[in-house]
Write a protein that holds these residues in place. Structure first.
Motif, mmCIF file in Angstrom:
data_model
loop_
_atom_site.group_PDB
_atom_site.id
_atom_site.type_symbol
_atom_site.label_atom_id
_atom_site.label_comp_id
_atom_site.label_asym_id
_atom_site.label_seq_id
_atom_site.Cartn_x
_atom_site.Cartn_y
_atom_site.Cartn_z
ATOM 1 N N LEU A 1 -3.031 5.523 9.639
ATOM 2 C CA LEU A 1 -1.908 6.425 9.394
ATOM 3 C C LEU A 1 -1.048 6.544 10.646
ATOM 4 C CD1 LEU A 1 -3.778 9.333 7.544
ATOM 5 C CD2 LEU A 1 -2.476 7.457 6.506
ATOM 6 N N SER A 2 0.239 6.701 10.434
ATOM 7 C CA SER A 2 1.151 6.981 11.537
ATOM 8 C C SER A 2 2.249 7.915 11.027
ATOM 9 C CB SER A 2 1.765 5.680 12.087
ATOM 10 O OG SER A 2 2.593 5.071 11.111
ATOM 11 N N GLY A 3 3.081 8.380 11.938
ATOM 12 C CA GLY A 3 4.138 9.298 11.555
ATOM 13 C C GLY A 3 3.937 10.676 12.167
ATOM 14 N N VAL B 1 1.609 4.362 6.150
ATOM 15 C CA VAL B 1 0.371 3.600 6.243
ATOM 16 C C VAL B 1 0.598 2.390 7.146
ATOM 17 C CG1 VAL B 1 0.887 2.264 4.149
ATOM 18 C CG2 VAL B 1 -1.484 2.491 4.937
ATOM 19 N N THR B 2 -0.406 2.088 7.955
ATOM 20 C CA THR B 2 -0.339 0.940 8.858
ATOM 21 C C THR B 2 -1.561 0.046 8.638
ATOM 22 O OG1 THR B 2 -1.548 2.092 10.614
ATOM 23 C CG2 THR B 2 0.866 2.314 10.601
ATOM 24 N N GLY B 3 -1.550 -1.098 9.260
ATOM 25 C CA GLY B 3 -2.708 -1.993 9.203
ATOM 26 C C GLY B 3 -2.533 -3.123 8.209
ATOM 27 N N SER B 4 -3.241 -4.194 8.463
ATOM 28 C CA SER B 4 -3.209 -5.378 7.585
ATOM 29 C C SER B 4 -4.607 -5.959 7.457
ATOM 30 C CB SER B 4 -2.250 -6.428 8.146
ATOM 31 O OG SER B 4 -0.938 -5.934 8.234
ATOM 32 N N PRO B 5 -5.458 -5.324 6.659
ATOM 33 C CA PRO B 5 -6.817 -5.856 6.481
ATOM 34 C C PRO B 5 -6.782 -7.250 5.854
ATOM 35 C CG PRO B 5 -6.632 -3.615 5.625
ATOM 36 C CD PRO B 5 -5.237 -4.082 5.891
ATOM 37 N N THR B 6 -7.843 -7.985 6.055
ATOM 38 C CA THR B 6 -8.003 -9.274 5.381
ATOM 39 C C THR B 6 -9.044 -9.129 4.285
ATOM 40 O OG1 THR B 6 -9.668 -9.983 6.992
ATOM 41 C CG2 THR B 6 -7.365 -10.590 7.421
ATOM 42 N N PRO C 1 0.825 -1.215 0.000
ATOM 43 C CA PRO C 1 0.000 0.000 0.000
ATOM 44 C C PRO C 1 0.857 1.262 0.000
ATOM 45 C CG PRO C 1 -0.076 -1.080 2.144
ATOM 46 C CD PRO C 1 0.617 -2.019 1.221
ATOM 47 N N THR C 2 0.504 2.179 -0.887
ATOM 48 C CA THR C 2 1.240 3.436 -1.031
ATOM 49 C C THR C 2 0.272 4.600 -0.840
ATOM 50 O OG1 THR C 2 2.772 2.429 -2.607
ATOM 51 C CG2 THR C 2 2.657 4.836 -2.574
ATOM 52 N N LEU C 3 0.646 5.559 0.001
ATOM 53 C CA LEU C 3 -0.218 6.722 0.237
ATOM 54 C C LEU C 3 -0.137 7.692 -0.932
ATOM 55 C CD1 LEU C 3 0.524 7.392 4.015
ATOM 56 C CD2 LEU C 3 -1.578 6.441 3.029
ATOM 57 N N VAL C 4 -1.296 8.203 -1.310
ATOM 58 C CA VAL C 4 -1.385 9.180 -2.392
ATOM 59 C C VAL C 4 -1.902 10.490 -1.820
ATOM 60 C CG1 VAL C 4 -2.454 9.760 -4.606
ATOM 61 C CG2 VAL C 4 -1.838 7.380 -4.103
ATOM 62 N N GLY C 5 -1.134 11.568 -1.985
ATOM 63 C CA GLY C 5 -1.590 12.886 -1.559
ATOM 64 C C GLY C 5 -0.817 13.511 -0.426
ATOM 65 N N VAL C 6 0.245 12.863 0.062
ATOM 66 C CA VAL C 6 1.039 13.415 1.154
ATOM 67 C C VAL C 6 1.826 14.633 0.631
ATOM 68 C CG1 VAL C 6 2.909 12.988 2.786
ATOM 69 C CG2 VAL C 6 1.235 11.184 2.290
ATOM 70 N N TYR C 7 1.811 15.745 1.377
ATOM 71 C CA TYR C 7 2.523 16.949 0.969
ATOM 72 C C TYR C 7 4.022 16.822 1.229
ATOM 73 C CZ TYR C 7 -1.659 19.761 0.189
ATOM 74 O OH TYR C 7 -2.833 20.275 -0.294
ATOM 75 N N GLY C 8 4.772 17.284 0.248
ATOM 76 C CA GLY C 8 6.207 17.491 0.386
ATOM 77 C C GLY C 8 6.939 16.512 1.269
ATOM 78 N N SER C 9 7.522 17.041 2.327
ATOM 79 C CA SER C 9 8.369 16.241 3.214
ATOM 80 C C SER C 9 7.623 15.751 4.454
ATOM 81 C CB SER C 9 9.589 17.063 3.642
ATOM 82 O OG SER C 9 9.165 18.241 4.327
#
Length: 211
Positions: free
Chosen positions: A80-82, A53-58, A40-48
């Motif tokens: 989300l984390s960070g 992304v966290t979690g492991s859905p089934t 999974p890759t996050l789309v829309g994160v600003y700059g730096s």
């Protein structure tokens, strides 16, 4: 005096989405479990901004049967984390589909039967037992085959044409048995004579008729 006003701005969280994941197609196994492929890759994160992304859905297929484009439901969610995670919300991925393809079965014990010559290439196959049927499924095998020649000979090649039946047959394909041979033997012929009339030595010779 001066009229001083304080303006208050509210900065809302930005919504992120997830990309780079899909649902893997699978071979029929009588289960509805599905596998999430990709990272999974996050789309829309600003700059730096630091957001992960966290979690492991089934994942679960909405049907266990063979079909294309089966809907898939995710249970559980990504998070989300960070350091900058609080600035964002996450829209959960949805709308997944994938295929369940037929499971290939094989046959053991199939034997082509010898036959008496009858002018055709139809072959009888007996003893076929299916290998690979999932426990609880009702699947049967039946059918015959075709001799490579209709003429009398030994060890004639037979091509199997078995078919599947039963309630769950649609979830399977069949690998036909190979290497089958059988004999076609000569047909016996019966000659039948008509009844002979009584004769004396003075009568003409017999003229028997036969069928």
């Amino acid at each position: 005096g001066d009229d001083t006003k304080t303006l208050v701005f509210t900065i809302g969280q930005k919504s992120l989405t997830i990309s780079s994941i899909s649902i893997a197609n699978k071979v029929y196994d009588r289960l509805n479990s599905a596998t999430i492929s990709g990272t999974p890759t996050l789309v829309g994160v600003y700059g730096s901004d630091v957001v992960t992304v966290t979690g492991s859905p089934t994942a679960t297929f909405n049907s266990i049967n063979v079909a294309n484009g089966i809907g898939v439901t995710l249970s559980g969610s990504y998070g989300l984390s960070g350091a900058d995670a609080a600035k964002y919300t996450l829209t959960q991925p949805s709308g997944f589909t994938a295929n369940i393809t037929p499971k290939a079965l094989t046959v053991t014990g199939a034997v082509a039967q010898n036959k008496v010559y009858n002018g055709n290439t139809t072959a009888t196959i007996t003893g076929a037992t299916l290998v690979g049927v999932e426990s609880g499924d009702a699947v049967t095998v039946s059918g015959g085959g075709t001799f490579a020649s209709a003429n009398v000979a030994n060890s004639i090649s037979v091509t199997a044409a078995l078919t599947l039946g039963g309630a769950q047959a649609g979830n399977y394909s069949l690998t036909q048995p190979t290497g089958l041979t059988a004999n076609i033997t000569q047909a016996s012929q019966t000659i039948t004579f008509g009844a002979l009339p009584a004769k004396t030595t003075a009568d003409a010779d017999f003229a028997p008729g036969a069928t």
